[in-house]
Design an enzyme around this catalytic site. Structure first.
Site, PDB file in Angstrom:
ATOM      1  N   CYS A  67     -11.937  23.800   1.382  1.00  0.00           N
ATOM      2  CA  CYS A  67     -12.752  23.691   2.594  1.00  0.00           C
ATOM      3  C   CYS A  67     -11.817  23.530   3.789  1.00  0.00           C
ATOM      4  O   CYS A  67     -11.011  22.592   3.818  1.00  0.00           O
ATOM      5  CB  CYS A  67     -13.652  22.467   2.448  1.00  0.00           C
ATOM      6  SG  CYS A  67     -14.578  22.046   3.932  1.00  0.00           S
ATOM      7  N   CYS A 181     -13.076  29.694   7.134  1.00  0.00           N
ATOM      8  CA  CYS A 181     -13.997  28.780   6.450  1.00  0.00           C
ATOM      9  C   CYS A 181     -14.162  29.400   5.075  1.00  0.00           C
ATOM     10  O   CYS A 181     -14.335  30.622   4.961  1.00  0.00           O
ATOM     11  CB  CYS A 181     -15.334  28.718   7.178  1.00  0.00           C
ATOM     12  SG  CYS A 181     -16.649  27.939   6.213  1.00  0.00           S
TER      13      CYS A 181
HETATM   14  N1  DGL Z   1     -16.590  25.614   3.391  1.00  0.00           N
HETATM   15  C1  DGL Z   1     -16.328  24.836   4.517  1.00  0.00           C
HETATM   16  C2  DGL Z   1     -15.095  25.215   5.293  1.00  0.00           C
HETATM   17  O1  DGL Z   1     -14.223  25.864   4.737  1.00  0.00           O
HETATM   18  C3  DGL Z   1     -17.330  23.980   5.196  1.00  0.00           C
HETATM   19  C4  DGL Z   1     -18.618  24.537   5.628  1.00  0.00           C
HETATM   20  C5  DGL Z   1     -19.531  23.446   6.144  1.00  0.00           C
HETATM   21  O2  DGL Z   1     -19.888  22.570   5.364  1.00  0.00           O
HETATM   22  O3  DGL Z   1     -19.844  23.466   7.352  1.00  0.00           O
HETATM   23  O4  DGL Z   1     -14.934  24.902   6.436  1.00  0.00           O
END
Ligand code: DGL
Length: 265
Positions: A67, A181
């Site tokens: 993440c 993301c």
């Molecule tokens: N998958 C996440 C990232 O890489 C977070 C997405 C979220 O929860 O807003 O930032």
């Protein structure tokens, strides 16, 4: 692997391909999803508490923070708390700047990641003079989750994001887009289809997989020849079925196990 939702799947696919024998434990903080619009003050302790509790439960050898929003905030704190190596996701600014011929790249991320000091420092250090167009795209997080549940993602849903990349000053020169993301590579084909012209859509998945491979060698861990199983943990019992559907390609051995972060929920 840890994420707020299903985004870590985009990293897990790369890891599975490089290291098929690895057992993957997925920790999903679905009780606090999404991370992108939450404050640093709320998120940092939450991420550390959840990821630490999940690591204690599954006893994994390595933590991959799948993440960007969490990595840009909590890597130092996680490394302080855990004895195991912690691999974080870094937006692919450096390879994007190297790949761009026009010297204009788009960085597409959650609002948190776009505005973070960490990201600004990364651009200052690695963009190599390229013009970086920051594109907050929080709606892509929920669209990626919907896609993995089997729901269609339409052109009109993606149009506002495409406009934020290409219909802004300098947007005509974008030839490389950083998917900063982990949810966003799950929509790569849809984004490419809606873009007004072909551009390179870069993410960090393959680099993370190579980093995990490096750590396995460093820790002298040998993988079995058989494909490794997937196991799922989450922080809320809500939406178990949705999680199972989204993670179906990872051959689960268990029903999602609820791990409550101590003192929360
Ligand atoms: N998958 C996440 C990232 O890489 C977070 C997405 C979220 O929860 O807003 O930032």
């Amino acid at each position: 692997m840890f994420d707020s939702g299903v985004g870590a799947i985009s990293i897990a696919r790369e890891i599975r391909q490089l290291l098929p024998g690895l057992t993957l434990h997925f920790g999903v903080d679905n009780g606090f999803f999404p991370y992108g619009d939450k404050s640093e003050q709320e998120l940092r302790p939450r991420i550390v508490t959840c990821a630490t509790a999940m690591m204690a439960r599954c006893r994994a050898d390595i933590l991959v923070v799948g993440c960007n929003t969490a990595s840009t905030l909590a890597l130092p704190a996680l490394r302080e708390r855990l004895q195991q190596p912690v691999v974080g996701v870094v937006p692919a600014v450096k390879p994007a700047a190297a790949a761009s011929r026009t010297g204009t790249i788009a960085l597409i991320a959650t609002e948190g990641t776009v505005n973070r000091h960490y990201t600004r420092d990364l651009i200052a250090e690695f963009a190599n003079g390229a013009n970086v167009i920051n594109v907050p795209a929080p709606e892509l997080v929920r669209l990626a989750e919907a896609k993995l549940r089997g729901e269609p993602v339409t052109e009109s849903q993606l149009a506002p994001v495409i406009a934020r990349i290409f219909d802004v000053p300098g947007g005509q020169r974008v030839d490389t887009a950083v998917l900063a993301c982990t949810h966003f590579p799950l929509l790569r084909e849809e984004l490419a289809r809606c873009a007004p012209r072909p551009v390179e859509w870069l993410d960090s998945g393959a680099a993370i997989a190579r980093r995990v491979q490096w750590w396995l060698q460093e820790l002298q861990l040998v993988l079995p020849d058989l494909p490794g199983p997937g196991k799922l943990m989450c922080t809320s019992a809500d939406g178990h079925e949705r999680l199972r559907t989204a993670f179906r390609e990872f051959a689960f051995e268990n029903n999602p196990e609820v791990v409550s972060p101590a003192g929360k929920d």
